[in-house]
Design an enzyme around this catalytic site. Sequence first.
Site, mmCIF file in Angstrom:
data_model
loop_
_atom_site.group_PDB
_atom_site.id
_atom_site.type_symbol
_atom_site.label_atom_id
_atom_site.label_comp_id
_atom_site.label_asym_id
_atom_site.label_seq_id
_atom_site.Cartn_x
_atom_site.Cartn_y
_atom_site.Cartn_z
ATOM 1 N N ILE A 1 100.601 -40.388 -45.884
ATOM 2 C CA ILE A 1 100.366 -40.104 -44.464
ATOM 3 C C ILE A 1 100.989 -41.142 -43.531
ATOM 4 O O ILE A 1 101.033 -40.926 -42.338
ATOM 5 C CB ILE A 1 98.858 -39.935 -44.149
ATOM 6 C CG1 ILE A 1 98.087 -41.241 -44.319
ATOM 7 C CG2 ILE A 1 98.233 -38.835 -44.990
ATOM 8 C CD1 ILE A 1 96.643 -41.155 -43.817
ATOM 9 N N ASP B 1 99.259 -39.925 -51.507
ATOM 10 C CA ASP B 1 98.898 -39.918 -50.090
ATOM 11 C C ASP B 1 100.032 -40.602 -49.339
ATOM 12 O O ASP B 1 100.246 -41.810 -49.480
ATOM 13 C CB ASP B 1 97.571 -40.682 -49.925
ATOM 14 C CG ASP B 1 97.165 -40.837 -48.463
ATOM 15 O OD1 ASP B 1 98.038 -40.751 -47.577
ATOM 16 O OD2 ASP B 1 95.970 -41.060 -48.210
ATOM 17 N N LYS C 1 98.762 -40.172 -38.404
ATOM 18 C CA LYS C 1 99.316 -41.521 -38.348
ATOM 19 C C LYS C 1 100.765 -41.499 -37.894
ATOM 20 O O LYS C 1 101.156 -42.217 -36.993
ATOM 21 C CB LYS C 1 99.209 -42.177 -39.727
ATOM 22 C CG LYS C 1 97.816 -42.136 -40.329
ATOM 23 C CD LYS C 1 96.758 -42.793 -39.449
ATOM 24 C CE LYS C 1 95.388 -42.728 -40.092
ATOM 25 N NZ LYS C 1 94.345 -43.306 -39.240
ATOM 26 N N TYR D 1 91.757 -47.605 -48.974
ATOM 27 C CA TYR D 1 91.102 -47.107 -47.763
ATOM 28 C C TYR D 1 89.629 -46.754 -48.026
ATOM 29 O O TYR D 1 89.341 -45.932 -48.903
ATOM 30 C CB TYR D 1 91.881 -45.871 -47.290
ATOM 31 C CG TYR D 1 91.232 -45.009 -46.253
ATOM 32 C CD1 TYR D 1 90.818 -45.544 -45.034
ATOM 33 C CD2 TYR D 1 91.050 -43.636 -46.464
ATOM 34 C CE1 TYR D 1 90.232 -44.727 -44.073
ATOM 35 C CE2 TYR D 1 90.475 -42.819 -45.508
ATOM 36 C CZ TYR D 1 90.068 -43.374 -44.320
ATOM 37 O OH TYR D 1 89.483 -42.569 -43.369
#
Lengths: 482, 482
Positions: B232, B230, B270, B145
């Site tokens: 998410i 991470d 998200k 990302y």
Amino acid sequence: MAAMSKIATGNGHGENSPYFDGWKAYETDPFHPIDRPEGVIQMGLAENQLCFDVIKKWLVKHPEASLCSAQGVTKFKEAALFQDYHGMPEFRRAVAKFMGKVRGDRVKFDPERIVMSGGATGAHEMVAFCLADPGEAFLVPTPYYPGFDRDLKWRTGVELVPINCESSNSFKITREAMEAAYVKAQEANLRVKGLLLTNPSNPLGTILDRDTLKNIVSFVNEKNIHLIGDEIYAATVFMEPEFVSISEIIEADDVECNRDLIHIVYSLSKDMGFPGFRVGIVYSYNDAVVSCARKMSSFGLVSSQTQHLIASMLSDDDFVDNFIVESRELLFKRHNYFTWSLSQVGIGCLKSNAGLFIWMDLRKLLKDKTFEAEMELWRVIINDVKLNVSPGSSFHCDEPGWFRVCFANMDDNTMEVALLRIRTFVLKNNKAMVPPIKLCRRSSLKLSLSRSLSRRMDDLMSPGIMSPHSPLPQSPLVRART
Amino acid sequence: MAAMSKIATGNGHGENSPYFDGWKAYETDPFHPIDRPEGVIQMGLAENQLCFDVIKKWLVKHPEASLCSAQGVTKFKEAALFQDYHGMPEFRRAVAKFMGKVRGDRVKFDPERIVMSGGATGAHEMVAFCLADPGEAFLVPTPYYPGFDRDLKWRTGVELVPINCESSNSFKITREAMEAAYVKAQEANLRVKGLLLTNPSNPLGTILDRDTLKNIVSFVNEKNIHLIGDEIYAATVFMEPEFVSISEIIEADDVECNRDLIHIVYSLSKDMGFPGFRVGIVYSYNDAVVSCARKMSSFGLVSSQTQHLIASMLSDDDFVDNFIVESRELLFKRHNYFTWSLSQVGIGCLKSNAGLFIWMDLRKLLKDKTFEAEMELWRVIINDVKLNVSPGSSFHCDEPGWFRVCFANMDDNTMEVALLRIRTFVLKNNKAMVPPIKLCRRSSLKLSLSRSLSRRMDDLMSPGIMSPHSPLPQSPLVRART
């Protein structure tokens, strides 16, 4: 264990301060009128609870400002998704307008310069990140809010250098004091990048006069350093003289000012009593700072749900006009009643007309004129009197014996309990201080002064410090009530 | 002009990336079906808009979750004032429970370890501040990302070192690649403090298998470095195999792990489609990190109004259970329809089962195998085809020709327009790629596959990359629809 960062393992957060220790003392034994009548009363938190009835009335009348209602849910998608760095246009417009109204509409704010941050806490850190590199410094007049050591320094590596202000001239910020701090920073090999000003002052509850503001603007212009104006208490000015914003000074004809140096930190945590909503604002006259701060705001954007609510509420002119007047009136009454009650037991405070606190003068109760004696007295107040007030040393005050006491974060009854405790304590410890006046009956204690009356009362007091020996007890007003 | 900071004047924010340029192109000419039918369609934003009907139904049924209603306003004072670093207990409880449910209740999360932050953006920065000093490094598997370069590096001074993963083995994270990155960092005199893992992967839309996760846990344990997981996109896993959280791995009997090294970043942006609400979470198994992060959370606390709403919503077990199932089903359908439609015009993508995007393979459309050619193709797509998709280079992909395309941030009709544009473009530019299949009539295009049918469809595709030459056009399913 794997190593953590120096920030995490150091003590730059500044939590080991009596300011935060007092909060912890409150948290472990919080006062409750029925469940914990002997608990600690929180007078260390600058919260504005007095204006909530006004706000609640608006809220129930405006279900469309909510996303959880048939009227409001149509806005849900837009709000839930909204994560633009700029913030909702209607939010920025409403906040800019509110900032103007709070300053008597004598100055206009441009919505394009409104940058969101996570409360004033996030706003200060953001500005520090924008303006200074690690090891560079901001000058800050004392006494100042203990949280600045966390907000401006902790993660940024920036230093704060005190501008020492003194009680002898009501903590005025003089040119000499600014120059002295500047030289001191240079001697310490710190490059000075700016000056941080809180106006109205926390903890003093005072506002800066126009001349002092002009002097400060001249100073930063001469040195070519930034000026951060923290004006988060702007709407709490409840008594004359009226508040003058730094934005009015730089727009005046007689002031020479490079506007690129001027930045304002604002918030709705104090003026509206919404600390939980985390509405912090950086308003900069410097395009580069607006642009950079806006990028940084991704770390502390205001929840779009809250932007939506605030935009709705602050777009309602009638509500805002009424709110500003009512909130000031409520603060005015509470402040006058509180300071008057303290004066009855011989306690004075710095003369003030703003904020959610007073700067209480307990110098006469100190065993000697040292910060050790101040801490000793503070420990008695917190442990025995059970009031969480904050010692001046935690605000970097130069002189021992001053305490910040918050008066707007409790209901009338809790205030009475606090006052009773103070009276009992003073009577026990320093009978000489207290004039022989019988405390009023609780039911008749609620003072409801008109503005003009209170100003008269105020005029009776000494211009600098409200003296415990002021002629107040002899005033017709007091006689009529005892 | 007075100097600003190096952070402000440098370009560490990383905004000069095609990833953000695409957003700007969209912002200057946004698609609207009636007002701007020729505008740019936003396919660069990983938003989940599909689940909003489910949420809106709950909202209108629960006015008490709002503070602007007769039912909810009684909570106003508590919420508006609430600014505790810890967050409301009911908020932390509800989020911890939700995190467990999203992971199939195979693992429990402790509300005492939930720390608030301003979205995942703030959470990542917070963890970086806690774990590493300026100049120290985190390893990150590629592609990753683009926002990480801002979130982890910009204000912290921390470095990211890529772990190069390749399309030849479906971007698998191998021990060799991790070791190579570690050595490379050391050679550059960077002390490695941790490894940052995104699972499900953004941009790949894939999840990590149990063995890969175990390898990574072993690696960080051996090196005594931190692991930031991470997660998410945990609730966006819409197809088997099921998601395995790092928290399940460290709790398994057969894995040796120093839990002090393990930290999870979570968010509701998200999984629930609430990016505007800025609900970010740091969940750490390390007490010192919990303590430090909690102090840092003052810079990015979740609005108490939003905490109140989320606590109410996520405490409703029936709603949550239904939401998780429905949201997955909606993503599943959209993903299958979108990838199937692309395959009809000869476009393949990495086989994926999670996320709000696909990793589209346009290697065959490149003039040559260079990143210059990728940028050239990207400019055509954004300027002529008018789709904001993100080139792989902005995700630090090692190989040119890959593009991330988001599919959950638009309604069905916009999706059709996007697909039509893609088909027209491919037909014009590379007729050889497209099998001679007539596009379905728009009205009959809405695919509504059952889970089992879709899995069958999926099985027909190649195990690694969904090939444009897969047997899909000959499948009974497709024939029945053309």
